[in-house]
Design an enzyme around this catalytic site. Structure first.
Site, short mmCIF file in Angstrom:
data_model
loop_
_atom_site.label_atom_id
_atom_site.label_comp_id
_atom_site.label_asym_id
_atom_site.label_seq_id
_atom_site.Cartn_x
_atom_site.Cartn_y
_atom_site.Cartn_z
N TYR A 167 -43.91 -80.61 -24.58
CA TYR A 167 -42.61 -79.96 -24.33
C TYR A 167 -42.80 -78.46 -24.05
CZ TYR A 167 -37.68 -78.79 -25.30
OH TYR A 167 -36.38 -78.34 -25.22
N LYS A 171 -41.93 -76.37 -20.62
CA LYS A 171 -40.99 -75.25 -20.64
C LYS A 171 -41.66 -73.93 -20.24
CE LYS A 171 -37.37 -77.61 -21.78
NZ LYS A 171 -36.49 -78.00 -20.69
P1 NAP Z 1 -29.88 -84.21 -24.67
O1 NAP Z 1 -28.74 -84.09 -25.60
O2 NAP Z 1 -31.03 -85.07 -25.05
O3 NAP Z 1 -29.33 -84.67 -23.22
C1 NAP Z 1 -30.25 -84.89 -22.21
C2 NAP Z 1 -29.53 -85.06 -20.90
O4 NAP Z 1 -30.50 -85.17 -19.86
C3 NAP Z 1 -28.70 -86.32 -20.82
O5 NAP Z 1 -27.58 -86.04 -20.00
C4 NAP Z 1 -29.64 -87.32 -20.15
O6 NAP Z 1 -28.94 -88.35 -19.41
C5 NAP Z 1 -30.35 -86.41 -19.18
N1 NAP Z 1 -31.67 -86.84 -18.74
C6 NAP Z 1 -32.78 -87.04 -19.51
N2 NAP Z 1 -33.81 -87.39 -18.74
C7 NAP Z 1 -33.37 -87.41 -17.47
C8 NAP Z 1 -33.97 -87.72 -16.22
N3 NAP Z 1 -35.26 -88.06 -16.13
N4 NAP Z 1 -33.21 -87.64 -15.10
C9 NAP Z 1 -31.91 -87.28 -15.17
N5 NAP Z 1 -31.28 -86.98 -16.33
C10 NAP Z 1 -32.01 -87.05 -17.46
O7 NAP Z 1 -30.54 -82.78 -24.36
P2 NAP Z 1 -30.00 -81.30 -24.72
O8 NAP Z 1 -30.36 -81.00 -26.12
O9 NAP Z 1 -28.61 -81.14 -24.24
O10 NAP Z 1 -30.99 -80.45 -23.81
C11 NAP Z 1 -30.62 -79.97 -22.52
C12 NAP Z 1 -31.68 -79.00 -22.05
O11 NAP Z 1 -31.78 -77.91 -22.98
C13 NAP Z 1 -33.08 -79.60 -21.94
O12 NAP Z 1 -33.76 -79.01 -20.86
C14 NAP Z 1 -33.73 -79.18 -23.24
O13 NAP Z 1 -35.13 -79.15 -23.16
C15 NAP Z 1 -33.13 -77.78 -23.39
N6 NAP Z 1 -33.18 -77.29 -24.76
C16 NAP Z 1 -32.51 -77.91 -25.76
C17 NAP Z 1 -32.59 -77.39 -27.04
C18 NAP Z 1 -31.86 -77.99 -28.21
O14 NAP Z 1 -32.04 -77.50 -29.33
N7 NAP Z 1 -31.03 -79.00 -28.02
C19 NAP Z 1 -33.38 -76.25 -27.29
C20 NAP Z 1 -34.05 -75.66 -26.24
C21 NAP Z 1 -33.95 -76.18 -24.98
P3 NAP Z 1 -28.41 -89.73 -20.13
O15 NAP Z 1 -27.19 -89.33 -20.93
O16 NAP Z 1 -28.09 -90.62 -19.00
O17 NAP Z 1 -29.52 -90.21 -21.00
#
Ligand code: NAP
Length: 259
Positions: A167, A171
């Site tokens: 990861y 990133k």
């Molecule tokens: P999440 O709740 O797991 O949601 C992931 C989203 O991405 C869902 O809409 C999923 O679609 C979609 N997705 C996953 N793989 C995909 C693919 N191969 N093609 C198209 N769509 C895909 O994630 P999140 O926490 O909102 O994270 C969003 C972003 O923020 C990511 O880049 C993550 O790395 C970054 N981030 C998150 C955090 C955190 O603490 N949450 C911290 C730092 C960075 P489905 O609904 O269809 O499965």
């Protein structure tokens, strides 16, 4: 501007007439970004991987606000599916101006226990996804002569985290990608920036135990987990005309976690 004069009215919908594509917009941070951009006046393509019902709910919310929207299923790790997604965005909503690379699958284990397939899934959804989407979208955005590309990375790519080698690599790669693409597109009226969230309340972090959550929150300067809307607000600013002189940056939205 004359001394003491306040600026002319700031538009309520600064993205009116713009089309945005947000990957992974069915849930979590991507969902909040799609809704934010629509509230700012953009028409929005809501990409998802498998959760059609959740994507449709986001689309319905945007349509109810009077903007156009389309739910588009595509795996961002597939160049063919991405090409179709970008073409559909343009045919359904109009010329593309804003791309938000947000989709990411998270899988983590200590490096010697990390399966090659899991490494692959993480890099493919995050870093390859960013590449495929930019490769398909950049020529179209360049045609418009104005654009915004915003890549969602993570503070884990800056500070590292045990169990997160894949990861963090995706990133950190996304940050270098952002800086290089910013230099490629600077002369074309397109800015390219990254937003690095810290610990945000979404499905991705819901698996973290109560004990670990408390320990992590204790290390965050603001002392709490962040919300998706707090990330979306910064993405909205970077997408707006007001962020016209910002490119190639990585903006942490982490409550001071990485200080
Ligand atoms: P999440 O709740 O797991 O949601 C992931 C989203 O991405 C869902 O809409 C999923 O679609 C979609 N997705 C996953 N793989 C995909 C693919 N191969 N093609 C198209 N769509 C895909 O994630 P999140 O926490 O909102 O994270 C969003 C972003 O923020 C990511 O880049 C993550 O790395 C970054 N981030 C998150 C955090 C955190 O603490 N949450 C911290 C730092 C960075 P489905 O609904 O269809 O499965």
């Amino acid at each position: 501007m004359a001394a003491g004069r306040i600026p002319d009215a700031i538009p309520a919908r600064p993205l009116e007439g713009r089309v945005a594509l947000v990957t992974g917009a069915s849930r979590g941070i991507g969902r909040a970004i799609a809704l934010r951009l629509a509230a700012m006046g953009a028409d929005v393509a809501v990409n998802y991987l498998s959760n059609e019902a959740a994507a449709r709910e986001v689309v319905d919310g945007i349509l109810a606000s009077g903007r156009k929207a389309a739910a588009i299923k595509a795996d961002v790790g597939s160049p063919e599916e991405v090409e179709t997604m970008v073409a559909r965005t343009v045919s359904d909503l109009g010329p593309l101006h804003i791309l938000v690379n947000n989709a990411q699958i998270h899988k983590g284990r200590l490096v010697h226990k990390l399966a090659l397939e899991d490494w692959d899934v993480v890099i493919r959804s995050g870093l390859y996804g960013m590449f495929h989407c930019c490769r398909a979208a950049v020529p179209r955005i360049v045609e418009e002569g104005w654009g915004r590309i915003i890549n969602i990375v993570s503070v884990v790519g800056l500070i590292g985290w045990p169990g997160d080698t894949a990861y963090a690599s995706a990133k950190a790669g996304g940050m270098g990608f952002t800086r290089s693409l910013a230099k490629e597109l600077g002369s074309k009226g397109i800015t390219v920036n990254a937003v690095a969230p810290g610990y945000i309340r979404t499905d991705m972090t819901a698996v973290i135990s109560e004990k670990s959550r408390k320990a992590m929150e204790a290390g965050i300067t603001l002392g709490r987990i962040g919300e998706s809307d707090e990330v979306a607000a910064v993405v909205g600013f970077l997408a707006s005309p007001e962020a016209s002189y910002i490119t190639g940056t990585v903006i942490p939205v982490d409550g001071g976690w990485a200080l």
